[in-house]
Design a protein around this motif. Structure first.
Motif, PDB file in Angstrom:
ATOM      1  N   THR A  28      36.175  47.696  51.648  1.00  0.00           N
ATOM      2  CA  THR A  28      37.228  46.951  52.316  1.00  0.00           C
ATOM      3  C   THR A  28      37.923  46.035  51.320  1.00  0.00           C
ATOM      4  N   VAL A  29      39.158  45.746  51.601  1.00  0.00           N
ATOM      5  CA  VAL A  29      39.942  44.857  50.756  1.00  0.00           C
ATOM      6  C   VAL A  29      40.299  43.632  51.580  1.00  0.00           C
ATOM      7  N   ALA A  30      40.033  42.459  51.025  1.00  0.00           N
ATOM      8  CA  ALA A  30      40.370  41.222  51.724  1.00  0.00           C
ATOM      9  C   ALA A  30      41.891  41.102  51.777  1.00  0.00           C
ATOM     10  N   SER A  31      42.406  40.845  52.938  1.00  0.00           N
ATOM     11  CA  SER A  31      43.860  40.776  53.092  1.00  0.00           C
ATOM     12  C   SER A  31      44.420  39.401  52.730  1.00  0.00           C
ATOM     13  N   ASP A  32      43.590  38.377  52.822  1.00  0.00           N
ATOM     14  CA  ASP A  32      44.047  37.013  52.566  1.00  0.00           C
ATOM     15  C   ASP A  32      43.686  36.601  51.141  1.00  0.00           C
ATOM     16  N   PRO A  33      44.665  36.231  50.331  1.00  0.00           N
ATOM     17  CA  PRO A  33      44.365  35.832  48.954  1.00  0.00           C
ATOM     18  C   PRO A  33      43.782  34.425  48.838  1.00  0.00           C
ATOM     19  N   GLU A  34      43.591  33.756  49.972  1.00  0.00           N
ATOM     20  CA  GLU A  34      43.058  32.396  49.947  1.00  0.00           C
ATOM     21  C   GLU A  34      41.579  32.396  50.342  1.00  0.00           C
ATOM     22  N   CYS A  35      40.833  31.475  49.742  1.00  0.00           N
ATOM     23  CA  CYS A  35      39.414  31.320  50.036  1.00  0.00           C
ATOM     24  C   CYS A  35      39.242  30.918  51.498  1.00  0.00           C
ATOM     25  N   GLU A  36      38.353  31.592  52.201  1.00  0.00           N
ATOM     26  CA  GLU A  36      38.156  31.274  53.612  1.00  0.00           C
ATOM     27  C   GLU A  36      37.393  29.971  53.819  1.00  0.00           C
ATOM     28  N   CYS A  38      37.637  27.023  51.449  1.00  0.00           N
ATOM     29  CA  CYS A  38      38.389  25.839  51.006  1.00  0.00           C
ATOM     30  C   CYS A  38      39.901  26.006  51.073  1.00  0.00           C
ATOM     31  N   GLY A  39      40.389  27.229  51.213  1.00  0.00           N
ATOM     32  CA  GLY A  39      41.822  27.453  51.338  1.00  0.00           C
ATOM     33  C   GLY A  39      42.578  27.577  50.025  1.00  0.00           C
ATOM     34  N   ILE A  40      41.892  27.409  48.905  1.00  0.00           N
ATOM     35  CA  ILE A  40      42.549  27.539  47.598  1.00  0.00           C
ATOM     36  C   ILE A  40      42.719  29.025  47.296  1.00  0.00           C
ATOM     37  N   GLU A  41      43.804  29.366  46.598  1.00  0.00           N
ATOM     38  CA  GLU A  41      44.054  30.766  46.270  1.00  0.00           C
ATOM     39  C   GLU A  41      42.965  31.315  45.349  1.00  0.00           C
ATOM     40  N   ILE A  42      42.462  32.488  45.688  1.00  0.00           N
ATOM     41  CA  ILE A  42      41.458  33.161  44.866  1.00  0.00           C
ATOM     42  C   ILE A  42      42.187  33.736  43.653  1.00  0.00           C
ATOM     43  N   PRO A  43      41.717  33.456  42.433  1.00  0.00           N
ATOM     44  CA  PRO A  43      42.408  33.958  41.239  1.00  0.00           C
ATOM     45  C   PRO A  43      42.564  35.483  41.279  1.00  0.00           C
ATOM     46  N   GLN A  44      43.708  35.950  40.799  1.00  0.00           N
ATOM     47  CA  GLN A  44      44.016  37.370  40.836  1.00  0.00           C
ATOM     48  C   GLN A  44      42.967  38.196  40.089  1.00  0.00           C
ATOM     49  N   ALA A  45      42.475  37.685  38.972  1.00  0.00           N
ATOM     50  CA  ALA A  45      41.472  38.426  38.209  1.00  0.00           C
ATOM     51  C   ALA A  45      40.225  38.674  39.066  1.00  0.00           C
ATOM     52  N   ARG A  46      39.834  37.683  39.852  1.00  0.00           N
ATOM     53  CA  ARG A  46      38.667  37.847  40.735  1.00  0.00           C
ATOM     54  C   ARG A  46      38.966  38.858  41.831  1.00  0.00           C
ATOM     55  N   ARG A  47      40.169  38.787  42.399  1.00  0.00           N
ATOM     56  CA  ARG A  47      40.531  39.732  43.466  1.00  0.00           C
ATOM     57  C   ARG A  47      40.639  41.159  42.943  1.00  0.00           C
ATOM     58  N   LEU A  48      41.070  41.324  41.700  1.00  0.00           N
ATOM     59  CA  LEU A  48      41.146  42.667  41.120  1.00  0.00           C
ATOM     60  C   LEU A  48      39.760  43.209  40.792  1.00  0.00           C
ATOM     61  N   ALA A  49      38.890  42.341  40.298  1.00  0.00           N
ATOM     62  CA  ALA A  49      37.535  42.765  39.935  1.00  0.00           C
ATOM     63  C   ALA A  49      36.692  43.071  41.166  1.00  0.00           C
ATOM     64  N   ALA A  50      36.882  42.303  42.214  1.00  0.00           N
ATOM     65  CA  ALA A  50      36.109  42.480  43.447  1.00  0.00           C
ATOM     66  C   ALA A  50      37.048  42.297  44.638  1.00  0.00           C
ATOM     67  N   PRO A  51      37.783  43.344  45.004  1.00  0.00           N
ATOM     68  CA  PRO A  51      38.820  43.211  46.038  1.00  0.00           C
ATOM     69  C   PRO A  51      38.314  42.810  47.414  1.00  0.00           C
ATOM     70  N   TRP A  52      37.015  42.890  47.654  1.00  0.00           N
ATOM     71  CA  TRP A  52      36.459  42.554  48.969  1.00  0.00           C
ATOM     72  C   TRP A  52      36.151  41.074  49.121  1.00  0.00           C
ATOM     73  N   VAL A  53      36.243  40.278  48.035  1.00  0.00           N
ATOM     74  CA  VAL A  53      35.836  38.875  48.128  1.00  0.00           C
ATOM     75  C   VAL A  53      36.744  38.103  49.071  1.00  0.00           C
ATOM     76  N   THR A  54      36.141  37.124  49.720  1.00  0.00           N
ATOM     77  CA  THR A  54      36.891  36.268  50.641  1.00  0.00           C
ATOM     78  C   THR A  54      36.762  34.799  50.276  1.00  0.00           C
ATOM     79  N   THR A  55      36.028  34.523  49.182  1.00  0.00           N
ATOM     80  CA  THR A  55      35.851  33.142  48.741  1.00  0.00           C
ATOM     81  C   THR A  55      36.126  33.021  47.250  1.00  0.00           C
TER      82      THR A  55
END
Length: 71
Positions: A28-36, A38-55
């Motif tokens: 699954t791919v997390a649809s929201d680029p923000e941490c669930e 704290c609300g801060i944007e998850i860095p793109q490098a982290r989202r690319l490396a692990a697209p399922w992360v939500t924090t």
């Protein structure tokens, strides 16, 4: 003729291959680029490396520390 060390190495290798084969990466791919948390944007490098992360990394660390202390 194989000795005990060779047989042991083969058994270990087979078990490792089996364990690695059982690892499942979420598809699954997390649809929201923000941490669930704290609300801060998850860095793109982290989202690319692990697209399922939500924090973000910091919040994930906090979650993991809480899990360690519950045991």
């Amino acid at each position: 003729m194989a000795d005990n060390a060779d047989r042991a190495a083969e058994i270990i290798e087979n078990r490792l291959e089996g364990a690695i084969g059982n690892i499942r990466v979420p598809d699954t791919v997390a649809s929201d680029p923000e941490c669930e948390d704290c609300g801060i944007e998850i860095p793109q490098a982290r989202r690319l490396a692990a697209p399922w992360v939500t924090t973000c990394i910091e919040c994930q660390g906090i979650r993991e520390n809480k899990m360690r202390h519950r045991r």
